[in-house]
Design an enzyme around this catalytic site. Structure first.
Site, mmCIF file in Angstrom:
data_model
loop_
_atom_site.group_PDB
_atom_site.id
_atom_site.type_symbol
_atom_site.label_atom_id
_atom_site.label_comp_id
_atom_site.label_asym_id
_atom_site.label_seq_id
_atom_site.Cartn_x
_atom_site.Cartn_y
_atom_site.Cartn_z
ATOM 1 N N ALA A 62 0.827 -1.217 0.000
ATOM 2 C CA ALA A 62 0.000 0.000 0.000
ATOM 3 C C ALA A 62 0.856 1.260 0.000
ATOM 4 O O ALA A 62 1.978 1.268 0.495
ATOM 5 C CB ALA A 62 -0.913 0.004 1.216
ATOM 6 N N GLY A 112 0.424 -5.611 0.259
ATOM 7 C CA GLY A 112 -0.417 -5.665 -0.938
ATOM 8 C C GLY A 112 0.300 -6.257 -2.134
ATOM 9 O O GLY A 112 -0.322 -6.850 -3.014
ATOM 10 N N GLU A 115 -0.131 -9.802 -1.910
ATOM 11 C CA GLU A 115 -1.509 -10.102 -2.267
ATOM 12 C C GLU A 115 -1.719 -10.053 -3.782
ATOM 13 O O GLU A 115 -2.471 -10.863 -4.334
ATOM 14 C CB GLU A 115 -2.450 -9.157 -1.523
ATOM 15 C CG GLU A 115 -2.451 -9.471 -0.030
ATOM 16 C CD GLU A 115 -3.123 -8.427 0.832
ATOM 17 O OE1 GLU A 115 -4.021 -8.811 1.599
ATOM 18 O OE2 GLU A 115 -2.749 -7.236 0.737
ATOM 19 N N GLU A 135 2.691 -5.581 7.612
ATOM 20 C CA GLU A 135 1.684 -4.793 8.328
ATOM 21 C C GLU A 135 1.221 -5.480 9.607
ATOM 22 O O GLU A 135 0.741 -4.817 10.532
ATOM 23 C CB GLU A 135 0.486 -4.461 7.422
ATOM 24 C CG GLU A 135 -0.281 -5.655 6.895
ATOM 25 C CD GLU A 135 0.197 -6.166 5.548
ATOM 26 O OE1 GLU A 135 -0.662 -6.642 4.771
ATOM 27 O OE2 GLU A 135 1.405 -6.114 5.261
#
Length: 168
Positions: A62, A112, A115, A135
């Protein structure tokens, strides 16, 4: 452009995330990716798609600077305007591709970025690659479908460890 596409002579379409310094998943990159990826899917010359990052980083996750915007929105506005909706749509677009999508991890795939790689159908990694959800060290759970996708590709004990507290 934050996401660029190229079609190689062998029919492999490559989409490269380019958002220095870590190819972070800010609004601009996610929007660009969502515009460019369907072009590769629609191109009859493209047989398969590779997702990679520019430079020595696949994707650092992110865009941290955008978190302040989310906090400023407040909980009620966040319910109306989900800040991760566009990223989830991007992941679903990759996963639903009728063409094979391979994540080529050319470096770290964190948060992310991990992901994104999990949304791809397959993953290949260079020796310099690492994956994980840093995170979780801040008390945050992966927010872009990682908690659902990782257990599909890794043994449950390993997935639980990565989701809860570790990086590989």
């Amino acid at each position: 452009m934050p996401a660029t596409i190229n079609v190689r002579p062998d029919g492999v379409g490559v989409i490269t995330m380019n958002s220095p310094p870590v190819n972070s998943l800010g609004t601009e990159l996610v929007t660009s990716f969502k515009q460019e990826f369907p072009k590769l899917v629609a191109d009859p010359k493209v047989k398969a798609i590779v997702v990679t990052g520019n430079g020595n980083m696949f994707c650092g996750g992110a865009e941290i600077t955008e978190f302040a915007i989310m906090v400023a929105m407040g909980p009620e506005k966040m319910k109306e305007n989900n800040p991760v909706a566009a990223l989830s749509e991007m992941m679903d677009m990759i996963d639903a591709s009728p063409k094979t999508v391979v994540a080529a991890l050319n470096g770290p795939a964190l948060g992310g970025g991990c992901e994104v790689s999990l949304a791809c159908h397959y993953r290949v990694a260079s020796p310099k690659s690492s994956v994980g959800f840093p995170e979780v060290n801040l008390g945050l759970l992966p927010g872009a479908q990682g908690t659902q996708r990782l257990p599909r590709v890794a043994p449950l004990p390993t997935a639980m460890q990565i989701i809860a507290c570790a990086m590989l």
